[in-house]
Design an enzyme around this catalytic site. Structure first.
Site, PDB file in Angstrom:
ATOM      1  N   VAL A  55      53.144  76.893  49.109  1.00 61.11           N
ATOM      2  CA  VAL A  55      54.040  75.840  48.630  1.00 61.11           C
ATOM      3  C   VAL A  55      54.241  75.954  47.122  1.00 61.11           C
ATOM      4  O   VAL A  55      55.368  75.867  46.626  1.00 61.11           O
ATOM      5  CB  VAL A  55      53.489  74.452  49.005  1.00 61.11           C
ATOM      6  CG1 VAL A  55      54.414  73.359  48.456  1.00 61.11           C
ATOM      7  CG2 VAL A  55      53.362  74.310  50.520  1.00 61.11           C
ATOM      8  N   ASP A  93      45.624  79.066  39.358  1.00 59.25           N
ATOM      9  CA  ASP A  93      45.025  79.253  40.678  1.00 59.25           C
ATOM     10  C   ASP A  93      44.112  80.467  40.587  1.00 59.25           C
ATOM     11  O   ASP A  93      44.576  81.589  40.389  1.00 59.25           O
ATOM     12  CB  ASP A  93      46.106  79.489  41.734  1.00 59.25           C
ATOM     13  CG  ASP A  93      45.545  79.494  43.153  1.00 59.25           C
ATOM     14  OD1 ASP A  93      44.397  79.939  43.333  1.00 59.25           O
ATOM     15  OD2 ASP A  93      46.249  79.034  44.072  1.00 59.25           O
ATOM     16  N   ARG A 134      47.664  66.390  48.025  1.00 58.50           N
ATOM     17  CA  ARG A 134      46.725  65.434  48.599  1.00 58.50           C
ATOM     18  C   ARG A 134      46.492  64.322  47.578  1.00 58.50           C
ATOM     19  O   ARG A 134      46.292  64.587  46.388  1.00 58.50           O
ATOM     20  CB  ARG A 134      45.393  66.114  48.945  1.00 58.50           C
ATOM     21  CG  ARG A 134      45.454  67.029  50.162  1.00 58.50           C
ATOM     22  CD  ARG A 134      45.611  66.198  51.439  1.00 58.50           C
ATOM     23  NE  ARG A 134      45.633  67.025  52.642  1.00 58.50           N
ATOM     24  CZ  ARG A 134      46.748  67.479  53.215  1.00 58.50           C
ATOM     25  NH1 ARG A 134      47.929  67.213  52.668  1.00 58.50           N
ATOM     26  NH2 ARG A 134      46.682  68.197  54.311  1.00 58.50           N
ATOM     27  N   ASP A 192      54.071  61.592  46.656  1.00 60.97           N
ATOM     28  CA  ASP A 192      54.325  61.563  48.097  1.00 60.97           C
ATOM     29  C   ASP A 192      53.045  61.294  48.876  1.00 60.97           C
ATOM     30  O   ASP A 192      53.102  61.015  50.072  1.00 60.97           O
ATOM     31  CB  ASP A 192      54.936  62.905  48.537  1.00 60.97           C
ATOM     32  CG  ASP A 192      55.342  62.913  50.007  1.00 60.97           C
ATOM     33  OD1 ASP A 192      56.020  61.948  50.426  1.00 60.97           O
ATOM     34  OD2 ASP A 192      54.966  63.855  50.730  1.00 60.97           O
ATOM     35  N   GLU A 198      46.248  56.047  52.812  1.00 62.75           N
ATOM     36  CA  GLU A 198      47.613  55.995  53.329  1.00 62.75           C
ATOM     37  C   GLU A 198      47.672  55.156  54.604  1.00 62.75           C
ATOM     38  O   GLU A 198      46.883  55.399  55.523  1.00 62.75           O
ATOM     39  CB  GLU A 198      48.129  57.417  53.595  1.00 62.75           C
ATOM     40  CG  GLU A 198      48.283  58.221  52.318  1.00 62.75           C
ATOM     41  CD  GLU A 198      48.895  59.598  52.547  1.00 62.75           C
ATOM     42  OE1 GLU A 198      49.127  59.974  53.721  1.00 62.75           O
ATOM     43  OE2 GLU A 198      49.148  60.296  51.559  1.00 62.75           O
ATOM     44  N   HIS A 241      54.659  60.083  52.288  1.00 61.35           N
ATOM     45  CA  HIS A 241      54.152  61.351  52.829  1.00 61.35           C
ATOM     46  C   HIS A 241      55.244  62.067  53.640  1.00 61.35           C
ATOM     47  O   HIS A 241      55.080  62.377  54.830  1.00 61.35           O
ATOM     48  CB  HIS A 241      52.915  61.109  53.707  1.00 61.35           C
ATOM     49  CG  HIS A 241      52.003  62.311  53.766  1.00 61.35           C
ATOM     50  ND1 HIS A 241      50.635  62.209  53.808  1.00 61.35           N
ATOM     51  CD2 HIS A 241      52.262  63.641  53.799  1.00 61.35           C
ATOM     52  CE1 HIS A 241      50.089  63.415  53.857  1.00 61.35           C
ATOM     53  NE2 HIS A 241      51.076  64.299  53.858  1.00 61.35           N
ATOM     54  N   LEU A 242      56.325  62.397  52.952  1.00 59.64           N
ATOM     55  CA  LEU A 242      57.482  63.018  53.600  1.00 59.64           C
ATOM     56  C   LEU A 242      57.546  64.531  53.400  1.00 59.64           C
ATOM     57  O   LEU A 242      58.542  65.149  53.761  1.00 59.64           O
ATOM     58  CB  LEU A 242      58.777  62.391  53.053  1.00 59.64           C
ATOM     59  CG  LEU A 242      58.971  60.886  53.299  1.00 59.64           C
ATOM     60  CD1 LEU A 242      60.289  60.430  52.679  1.00 59.64           C
ATOM     61  CD2 LEU A 242      58.942  60.574  54.788  1.00 59.64           C
ATOM     62  N   GLY A 243      56.504  65.131  52.836  1.00 54.90           N
ATOM     63  CA  GLY A 243      56.559  66.553  52.498  1.00 54.90           C
ATOM     64  C   GLY A 243      56.996  67.460  53.627  1.00 54.90           C
ATOM     65  O   GLY A 243      57.755  68.405  53.429  1.00 54.90           O
ATOM     66  N   ALA A 244      56.526  67.177  54.837  1.00 52.72           N
ATOM     67  CA  ALA A 244      56.863  68.039  55.978  1.00 52.72           C
ATOM     68  C   ALA A 244      57.956  67.437  56.850  1.00 52.72           C
ATOM     69  O   ALA A 244      58.225  67.940  57.933  1.00 52.72           O
ATOM     70  CB  ALA A 244      55.608  68.278  56.824  1.00 52.72           C
TER      71      ALA A 244
END
Length: 598
Positions: free
Chosen positions: A206, A225, A286, A310, A315, A334-337
């Site tokens: 992502v 990272d 997260r 998000d 939640e 939580h609309l990411g997917a």
């Protein structure tokens, strides 16, 4: 023991017991086969098993799943789509099911596995996170857990960019204002994205897609990272930097890291203080990676100008949440997917994983350990623990910006090459290397796949020793090449980070760091100090720890020669405070030190 003159390349193969288990597992889980009796054919004395073929396996789908995935399931099994089950209803139904598919709303607790009576073979999580599944209970009950980690990548990246642009131009606030009958053009002046620096925190699938899109918007993109391949970053014009450099130089920060013990509340008051005044933050990863109370204070003080969120620690968040209600926060549920395409993709991916697991196939998306023959596990148990801890030690010694690419594992044993199956040990080393900063759960099934996916090449070597083969291994050595180290003395004479360990009385011990021999139990955590060898050093460090009531379990000093450079390894039961660690570092004769959490 004396080492033989040569070392041989190790190519482990599945043990007969493991292969036999996999065949039996495949048969029983695919067709619901039940062994009714054993009979002997008198003329030949040959034993055979009479089998009864039960009905198709039953799969319970407890949350809404895309039609393409449901169709794939129905082609193979009986499918029961029962949504919004209470915990009691789920526990009642589960004893009649061979597999269960959930999203994030259903809690698959220990009670669910206990209620299954051993029939439940697979739990499929339609998505990435598996916080709602009790992995320990699943493993104890012999149930495989699989997820769908790739299908929603693009959807999550697009939502991250949508929040980024909406936040920069105050879209949500301006929309609410216009609908309230107002026309406040001067109030909602935004900021431009072009030429601004975006820090992508977590450069996985992502994060990489967000970076590509941000580059298209004219932004300067940096990323942090520890596992990100530098060549992949360079290919899209992204610079890999340390954590502190990323958060301190960014105009915008986009979070894409997993929630692990090391990332929990990683954006806290201390790190907010390091940021540019007026920074803007996006989180589609997260909720727990942000200390939400600290974020509210940072928003109030102006350190953080805006946040677009998000995901949240709880939640749905409380209705009176100060964070959600803050005027400078844009929030989505939580609309990411949540795109039609992603939902169908996740449905197909999880359906394929569940069906494959029921057929007995090895699942690359498995997130818990499969069953291992008890005799193999019993003998290797202390070495399994040693392997994981050596991996954890080694990766924590890697300096911030360095990417782990090449890992060499050496096993020293007096056993014949065919008498030591190292797959489990290699998997546990991989687990130690990857899990501390990843959402992936590494096990015997997915270890090699996970390492390859992250560009980590793990090679194995065998040192043949003279002596009795009573113990499977004399020592395990882990080397990471082409990286910088937080602790200079961990670099061996040949230029790699090197750690080595043995099992003593059933307990894993660290016995070598770089070129220095030490001897410290791998229980609790470890402080490594490079120092000038002189009297009183052990006492000085011990006194500082004692003042804070930190118990020292082991202490060992390895040195080049008397009064020369030495490495002190200290095992501690509790984590010392930053103040105590700072005091240790300020002891004049200590040249370098590092705290390693096991």
């Amino acid at each position: 023991m004396a080492a033989a003159a040569s070392s041989t390349s190790l190519k482990p193969s599945p043990s007969p017991t493991t292969a036999s288990w996999m065949r039996n597992r495949s048969l029983s889980t695919t067709f619901g086969v039940t062994a009714l009796s054993f009979r002997h054919s008198e003329p030949r004395g040959r034993r055979f098993i009479v089998l009864s073929m039960d009905a198709k396996p039953t799969i319970l789908v407890a949350e809404k799943l895309g039609e393409a995935g449901v169709k794939l399931l129905k082609d193979f099994a009986n499918v029961d789509c029962s949504y919004n089950l209470s915990p009691e209803e789920l526990c009642t139904k589960i004893s009649l099911c061979d597999a269960l598919i959930v999203r994030s709303g259903t809690k698959v607790s220990r009670e669910v596995f206990e209620s299954s009576g051993g029939r439940l073979k697979v739990v499929g999580r339609a998505g990435v996170g598996i916080d709602n599944v009790d992995l320990a209970a699943a493993t104890e009950h012999g149930c495989l857990v699989v997820n769908a980690p790739t299908a929603n990548t693009i959807a999550a990246a697009e939502h991250g960019i949508a929040l980024l642009t909406a936040m920069a131009r105050n879209i949500a606030q301006a929309d609410a204002s216009v609908k309230a009958g107002k026309w406040e053009r001067n109030k909602y002046v935004g900021v431009s994205l072009v030429g601004k620096t975006l820090a992508v925190m977590g450069f996985g699938k992502v994060g990489t897609e967000v970076a590509r899109r941000a580059k298209g918007l004219g932004m300067h993109v940096i990323a942090h990272d520890p596992y990100a391949p530098a060549d992949r970053a360079r290919a899209i014009g992204v610079e890999l930097v340390s954590f502190d450099e990323a958060i301190s130089s960014a105009d915008f920060i986009s979070l894409h890291m997993p929630l692990t013990p090391s990332t929990s509340k990683i954006l806290n008051a201390e790190n907010f203080a390091k940021m540019k005044k007026g920074v803007r933050i996006v989180n589609v990863a997260r909720g727990g990676v942000i200390d939400e109370e600290a974020l509210v204070k940072a928003l109030d003080s102006g350190i953080v100008a805006q946040a677009a969120l998000d995901v949240f620690t709880v939640e749905p968040p409380p209705k009176d949440s100060k964070l959600v209600q803050h005027v400078n926060v844009t929030a989505t549920p939580h609309l990411g997917a949540s795109t039609m395409e992603a939902q169908e993709g996740v449905a197909v991916e999880i359906a394929e994983a569940v069906v494959g697991a029921l057929k007995g196939e090895l699942a690359a998306t498995a997130v818990n350990a499969p069953m291992v023959p008890s005799e193999v596990l019993t003998e290797l148990k202390p070495f399994v623990s040693l392997a994981e801890k050596l991996g954890r030690l080694a990766v924590q010694l890697v300096a911030g910006g360095s990417g782990v690419k090449s890992v060499k594992v050496t096993y020293a044993s007096a056993r014949a090459p065919d008498d030591l199956d190292t797959r489990l040990l290699r998997a546990m080393i991989t687990k130690g290397l990857i899990e501390p900063i990843s959402s992936v759960f590494v096990n015997l099934v997915n270890a090699d796949f996970t390492a390859k996916q992250r560009g980590i090449r793990i090679t194995e070597e065998r040192i043949v020793l003279d002596g009795s083969p009573e113990s499977p291994l004399e020592f395990i050595q882990v080397q990471i090449a082409n990286v910088e180290s937080k602790f200079a003395s961990a670099i061996s004479d040949s230029g790699e980070i090197k750690v080595e360990g043995r099992v003593k009385d059933g307990i894993p011990h660290l016995t070598r760091v770089g070129s220095f021999e030490v001897d410290v139990s791998l229980e609790g955590s470890i402080i490594l100090c490079r120092q000038v060898d002189q009297p009183g050093m052990i006492g000085k460090v011990g006194s500082i720890l004692g003042e804070e009531n930190v118990n020292v379990s082991f202490m060992s000093v390895g040195r080049i020669a008397p009064r020369k450079q030495a490495v002190m390894a200290i095992g501690v039961d509790e984590e010392p405070s930053k103040k105590s660690l700072k005091r240790i570092g300020e002891i004049p004769s200590i040249e370098d030190f590092v705290y390693l959490n096991l």
